[in-house]
Design an enzyme around this catalytic site. Structure first.
Site, PDB file in Angstrom:
ATOM      1  N   ASP A  46       0.946  -6.758   0.069  1.00 47.76           N
ATOM      2  CA  ASP A  46       0.294  -5.870   0.077  1.00 47.76           C
ATOM      3  C   ASP A  46       0.686  -4.375  -0.965  1.00 47.76           C
ATOM      4  O   ASP A  46       2.108  -4.281  -0.971  1.00 47.76           O
ATOM      5  CB  ASP A  46      -0.288  -5.106   1.666  1.00 47.76           C
ATOM      6  N   TYR A  51       2.321   3.660  -4.556  1.00 48.80           N
ATOM      7  CA  TYR A  51       4.008   2.920  -4.751  1.00 48.80           C
ATOM      8  C   TYR A  51       3.743   2.961  -6.389  1.00 48.80           C
ATOM      9  O   TYR A  51       5.620   3.120  -6.151  1.00 48.80           O
ATOM     10  CB  TYR A  51       3.350   1.541  -3.883  1.00 48.80           C
ATOM     11  N   LYS A  76      -4.584   0.180  -2.899  1.00 47.14           N
ATOM     12  CA  LYS A  76      -4.807   0.606  -2.166  1.00 47.14           C
ATOM     13  C   LYS A  76      -5.254   2.382  -3.260  1.00 47.14           C
ATOM     14  O   LYS A  76      -4.269   2.392  -4.354  1.00 47.14           O
ATOM     15  CB  LYS A  76      -4.428   1.565  -1.133  1.00 47.14           C
ATOM     16  N   HIS A 108      -7.457   4.649   0.619  1.00 47.92           N
ATOM     17  CA  HIS A 108      -5.408   5.573   0.985  1.00 47.92           C
ATOM     18  C   HIS A 108      -6.166   6.204   2.260  1.00 47.92           C
ATOM     19  O   HIS A 108      -5.528   6.088   3.817  1.00 47.92           O
ATOM     20  CB  HIS A 108      -4.703   5.265   0.386  1.00 47.92           C
TER      21      HIS A 108
END
Length: 278
Positions: A46, A51, A76, A108
């Site tokens: 994931d 990120y 996401k 997200h």
């Protein structure tokens, strides 16, 4: 090797109930962390555009020697790409970094207070799926009114709603709506960023079953049907988090842990969160 249960989500897609999360894993460490997780046996990763480490995930997948269909990959959509054209371009960029189509792509955050309507974003996600950039689409941090609106307006239900869930925030209203609609619940922050690990109730159960408090908490999620993806870059913890399928909690254990709820969030409130990365 440990057999991880598979949960069927929309469009006939199945997802391993236990995965490996890379939230807050530095981009330069992600390749090695994911490679380690794949060696341990994880087959579900994931990540997210926010990120900044999708490339590391893609590199680790390429290095692994595993075929692409052996590993389930979620990413996401970043908060700055909610407009249709931006979302489509962002999805294409994720596919490039990850080395192939995604298995699951999520909005997200709903960002209900910004000037871009999340309904437009959901309609773009449908296009992204139909274009073959991902096998399934879903959302993250959506509350019940957000879900009701996108379903009513498009007729397309998210495959997954990834929300904050842990013993101190059981989030039952959203979980119940997800279940009623056939939407799988993914639990982020499943151990409340470590805040539940010293809880006396969980500690007592852990002592009785001969497991760590992290394992007990993650097992609680598994038995309730949530999909979880704990994060660690320490191999011993990564291995520990994978050993969840050779013990069970009792119904009384499940209820005792659920009773710890105090509606305590470790992350933002989805109804007001409006962060847009620079």
């Amino acid at each position: 090797m440990t057999t991880v249960p598979q949960i069927r989500i929309a469009d006939g897609v199945t997802i391993p109930q236990l995965g490996f999360g890379v939230y807050q894993v530095p981009p330069e460490e992600t390749r090695d962390a994911v490679s380690m997780a794949l060696e341990v046996g994880y087959r579900h990763i994931d990540t997210a555009q926010m990120y900044g480490n999708e490339q590391g995930v893609g590199d680790a997948l390429k290095d692994s020697g595993l075929s692409r269909d052996e590993v389930f990959v979620t990413s996401k959509l970043n908060n700055g790409f909610h407009r249709r054209d931006d979302a489509l371009r962002a999805a294409e960029a994720s596919v490039e970094r990850l080395g192939g189509p995604m298995d699951l792509f999520l909005i997200h955050w709903p960002l209900p207070t910004i000037d871009v309507d999340y309904l437009e974003t959901w309609q773009a996600m449908i296009e992204i799926r139909d274009a073959g950039l991902t096998r399934a689409i879903g959302v993250s941090n959506f509350q019940v009114p957000h879900l009701e609106r996108i379903i009513a307006e498009t007729g397309v239900k998210p495959a997954v709603n990834q929300i904050e869930v842990h013993p101190y925030l059981t989030n039952e209203t959203v979980r119940a709506y997800n279940a009623a609609q056939g939407i799988a619940t993914e639990a982020w922050s499943p151990i409340a960023q470590g805040q539940v690990l010293g809880d006396p109730t969980i500690s007592a159960i852990a002592e009785r079953v001969g497991r760590t408090t992290a394992q007990v908490t993650l097992r609680w999620h598994i038995q309730r049907g949530d999909i979880v993806f704990p994060k660690s870059v320490t191999r011993s913890r990564v291995e520990e988090n994978f050993r969840l399928f050779d013990f069970e909690l009792t119904d009384d254990d499940i209820q005792a842990i659920a009773a710890l709820n105090k509606d305590h969030r470790t992350g933002p409130d989805p109804d007001t969160f409006a962060y847009i990365p620079a």
